[in-house]
Design a protein around this motif. Sequence first.
Motif, PDB file in Angstrom:
ATOM      1  N   SER A  44       0.842  -1.188   0.000  1.00 34.74           N
ATOM      2  CA  SER A  44       0.000   0.000   0.000  1.00 34.74           C
ATOM      3  C   SER A  44       0.884   1.247   0.000  1.00 34.74           C
ATOM      4  CB  SER A  44      -0.886   0.010   1.247  1.00 34.74           C
ATOM      5  OG  SER A  44      -0.093   0.220   2.417  1.00 34.74           O
ATOM      6  N   PRO A  45       0.358   2.397  -0.399  1.00 34.90           N
ATOM      7  CA  PRO A  45       1.150   3.629  -0.333  1.00 34.90           C
ATOM      8  C   PRO A  45       1.729   3.892   1.056  1.00 34.90           C
ATOM      9  CG  PRO A  45      -0.786   3.988  -1.679  1.00 34.90           C
ATOM     10  CD  PRO A  45      -0.934   2.618  -1.087  1.00 34.90           C
ATOM     11  N   TRP A  46       0.958   3.604   2.106  1.00 34.88           N
ATOM     12  CA  TRP A  46       1.471   3.786   3.470  1.00 34.88           C
ATOM     13  C   TRP A  46       2.691   2.907   3.715  1.00 34.88           C
ATOM     14  CZ3 TRP A  46       2.053   0.075   7.242  1.00 34.88           C
ATOM     15  CH2 TRP A  46       2.455   0.541   8.501  1.00 34.88           C
ATOM     16  N   LEU A  52      10.527   3.401   2.842  1.00 36.72           N
ATOM     17  CA  LEU A  52      11.544   4.401   2.528  1.00 36.72           C
ATOM     18  C   LEU A  52      12.016   5.167   3.760  1.00 36.72           C
ATOM     19  CD1 LEU A  52      10.642   3.987  -0.557  1.00 36.72           C
ATOM     20  CD2 LEU A  52      11.463   6.319  -0.819  1.00 36.72           C
ATOM     21  N   LEU A  53      11.082   5.517   4.638  1.00 34.28           N
ATOM     22  CA  LEU A  53      11.407   6.391   5.764  1.00 34.28           C
ATOM     23  C   LEU A  53      11.795   5.639   7.026  1.00 34.28           C
ATOM     24  CD1 LEU A  53       8.535   8.933   5.175  1.00 34.28           C
ATOM     25  CD2 LEU A  53      10.969   9.393   4.853  1.00 34.28           C
ATOM     26  N   GLY A  54      11.458   4.349   7.069  1.00 34.31           N
ATOM     27  CA  GLY A  54      11.794   3.555   8.241  1.00 34.31           C
ATOM     28  C   GLY A  54      10.715   3.602   9.305  1.00 34.31           C
ATOM     29  N   GLY A  55      10.760   2.643  10.211  1.00 28.58           N
ATOM     30  CA  GLY A  55       9.788   2.571  11.302  1.00 28.58           C
ATOM     31  C   GLY A  55       9.852   1.213  11.953  1.00 28.58           C
ATOM     32  N   THR A  56       8.996   1.014  12.943  1.00 30.79           N
ATOM     33  CA  THR A  56       8.911  -0.263  13.648  1.00 30.79           C
ATOM     34  C   THR A  56       7.501  -0.801  13.515  1.00 30.79           C
ATOM     35  OG1 THR A  56      10.580   0.446  15.249  1.00 30.79           O
ATOM     36  CG2 THR A  56       9.238  -1.442  15.853  1.00 30.79           C
ATOM     37  N   LEU A  57       7.371  -2.040  13.024  1.00 32.44           N
ATOM     38  CA  LEU A  57       6.067  -2.656  12.838  1.00 32.44           C
ATOM     39  C   LEU A  57       5.519  -3.140  14.182  1.00 32.44           C
ATOM     40  CD1 LEU A  57       6.699  -4.690   9.547  1.00 32.44           C
ATOM     41  CD2 LEU A  57       5.882  -2.345   9.829  1.00 32.44           C
ATOM     42  N   PRO A  58       4.212  -3.384  14.281  1.00 35.74           N
ATOM     43  CA  PRO A  58       3.610  -3.817  15.544  1.00 35.74           C
ATOM     44  C   PRO A  58       4.266  -5.053  16.155  1.00 35.74           C
ATOM     45  CG  PRO A  58       1.898  -3.186  14.008  1.00 35.74           C
ATOM     46  CD  PRO A  58       3.178  -3.148  13.251  1.00 35.74           C
ATOM     47  N   THR A  64      14.515  -0.250   8.282  1.00 35.72           N
ATOM     48  CA  THR A  64      15.574   0.746   8.277  1.00 35.72           C
ATOM     49  C   THR A  64      15.249   1.888   7.313  1.00 35.72           C
ATOM     50  OG1 THR A  64      16.766  -0.468   6.553  1.00 35.72           O
ATOM     51  CG2 THR A  64      17.361  -0.946   8.840  1.00 35.72           C
ATOM     52  N   PRO A  65      15.609   3.115   7.650  1.00 36.00           N
ATOM     53  CA  PRO A  65      15.352   4.235   6.717  1.00 36.00           C
ATOM     54  C   PRO A  65      16.208   4.099   5.461  1.00 36.00           C
ATOM     55  CG  PRO A  65      15.857   5.014   8.947  1.00 36.00           C
ATOM     56  CD  PRO A  65      16.210   3.570   8.902  1.00 36.00           C
ATOM     57  N   LYS A  66      15.594   4.270   4.310  1.00 40.35           N
ATOM     58  CA  LYS A  66      16.342   4.296   3.046  1.00 40.35           C
ATOM     59  C   LYS A  66      16.592   5.741   2.611  1.00 40.35           C
ATOM     60  CE  LYS A  66      15.182  -0.029   3.296  1.00 40.35           C
ATOM     61  NZ  LYS A  66      14.159   0.115   4.339  1.00 40.35           N
ATOM     62  N   TYR A  67      15.745   6.642   3.104  1.00 44.55           N
ATOM     63  CA  TYR A  67      15.876   8.063   2.769  1.00 44.55           C
ATOM     64  C   TYR A  67      15.650   8.870   4.038  1.00 44.55           C
ATOM     65  CZ  TYR A  67      14.866  12.674   0.822  1.00 44.55           C
ATOM     66  OH  TYR A  67      14.868  14.019   0.564  1.00 44.55           O
ATOM     67  N   VAL A  68      16.566   9.791   4.297  1.00 50.01           N
ATOM     68  CA  VAL A  68      16.434  10.684   5.448  1.00 50.01           C
ATOM     69  C   VAL A  68      16.120  12.077   4.912  1.00 50.01           C
ATOM     70  CG1 VAL A  68      17.593  11.695   7.457  1.00 50.01           C
ATOM     71  CG2 VAL A  68      18.059   9.312   6.807  1.00 50.01           C
ATOM     72  N   GLY A  69      14.891  12.506   5.099  1.00 49.49           N
ATOM     73  CA  GLY A  69      14.469  13.795   4.567  1.00 49.49           C
ATOM     74  C   GLY A  69      13.026  14.046   4.937  1.00 49.49           C
ATOM     75  N   PRO A  70      12.440  15.126   4.404  1.00 45.04           N
ATOM     76  CA  PRO A  70      11.052  15.481   4.742  1.00 45.04           C
ATOM     77  C   PRO A  70      10.065  14.372   4.377  1.00 45.04           C
ATOM     78  CG  PRO A  70      12.160  17.295   3.617  1.00 45.04           C
ATOM     79  CD  PRO A  70      13.059  16.103   3.498  1.00 45.04           C
ATOM     80  N   ARG A  71       9.249  13.996   5.342  1.00 46.11           N
ATOM     81  CA  ARG A  71       8.270  12.926   5.117  1.00 46.11           C
ATOM     82  C   ARG A  71       7.275  13.299   4.015  1.00 46.11           C
ATOM     83  NH1 ARG A  71       6.770   8.461   7.777  1.00 46.11           N
ATOM     84  NH2 ARG A  71       4.732   7.615   7.200  1.00 46.11           N
ATOM     85  N   GLU A 102      15.035   3.907  -7.151  1.00 46.76           N
ATOM     86  CA  GLU A 102      15.205   2.444  -7.094  1.00 46.76           C
ATOM     87  C   GLU A 102      14.339   1.844  -5.995  1.00 46.76           C
ATOM     88  OE1 GLU A 102      18.572  -1.020  -6.293  1.00 46.76           O
ATOM     89  OE2 GLU A 102      19.177   1.089  -6.294  1.00 46.76           O
ATOM     90  N   HIS A 103      14.362   2.439  -4.821  1.00 42.77           N
ATOM     91  CA  HIS A 103      13.602   1.885  -3.698  1.00 42.77           C
ATOM     92  C   HIS A 103      12.102   2.060  -3.899  1.00 42.77           C
ATOM     93  CE1 HIS A 103      16.721   0.434  -1.014  1.00 42.77           C
ATOM     94  NE2 HIS A 103      17.453   1.448  -1.423  1.00 42.77           N
TER      95      HIS A 103
END
Length: 369
Positions: A44-46, A52-58, A64-71, A102-103
């Motif tokens: 999904s888009p989410w 790309l931005l990284g996070g922790t799943l439930p 891991t973040p692939k891009y560090v920048g404005p969400r 690429e990502h």
Amino acid sequence: MPAFGEQTSAAEVLRPHAEDAFAAELAALAARDDRPRPARWKLSPWAVATYLLGGTLPDGTVITPKYVGPRRLVEVAVTTLATDRALLLLGVPGTAKTWVSEHLAAAVSGDSTLLVQGTAGTPEEAIRYGWDYAQLLAHGPSRDALVPSPVMRAMTEGTTVRVEELTRIPADVQDTLITILSEKTLPIPELGQEVQAVHGFNLIATANDRDRGVNDLSSALRRRFNTVVLPLPASPEAEVDIVTRRVDQIGRSLDLPSAPDGTDEIRRVVTVFRELRDGLTSDGRTKVKSPSGTLSTAEAISVVTGGLALSAHFGDGVLRAGDVAAGVLGAVVRDPGTDRVVWQEYLETVVRERDGWQDFYRACREVSA
């Protein structure tokens, strides 16, 4: 060693494709992604934005973040691909345009390999189609003799295709994309046929600001894109984080021996690049001249990776000033005439006077001599 044409495992490949290198993360996201997905999207888009931005799943899985920048930039890029508009990633060299494209393709379609590399010699066939001339001579024009381009394949398969360095492609070849992007159709006049794009097809192009004027996009083509401008890292801390992450990934892929924390040298390289890029020292007190090069984050990653290899193979395994000095010099002094003067002035007026930088100053003086 595998014979030519045999399958090679991702672990043996020097630089795996994104969908192979991060297959576990993509699989974890897909397994836990219960949000609506556009046609033929793997996530999904989410979930694409999370990848790309990284996070922790439930369940505790760390993405891991692939891009560090404005969400918001990432969200706009992802939602563009969910519409019928193509995406143009624009920015100065080294702002991770290719990396992001690429990502995005890997997360959306599970395949980042449909790629047109733009150069001054890119022919129209690279975007439309070519011919197998043995078949063409033997049987005349036919679908069997036609060799589809990556763009044509993406249209028929409903996947994402990438066009790198769009502004390096000659203008008349660029405009081949107009009908594809507006009508979602690729005519084949030799056969009196056409290829129509199926749901899931879209295109990501990249271009850099420094190439403006080389082969400018026509207004007709530019209107077919949603443009997202990728900025340079907003803060030194963000840039240090990006360089540290990528150097660690590259070091592991090259089997470089692990080195103790090299954050101090990474911070120095980033500080030098940012100050020369901005024409102002980090404390805002001293103006400096800028060299001709871009001094991008990508170049900082290259300098530190080279320094890490030097420290591992010819040093004591600790990343030191002497390991990065030659790389910094090579990145800054692109034009031996003007850039060397800029570098020497910066070295003597800024680096020499900075507390705790004497080892860096001596190392740079030694390689600059």
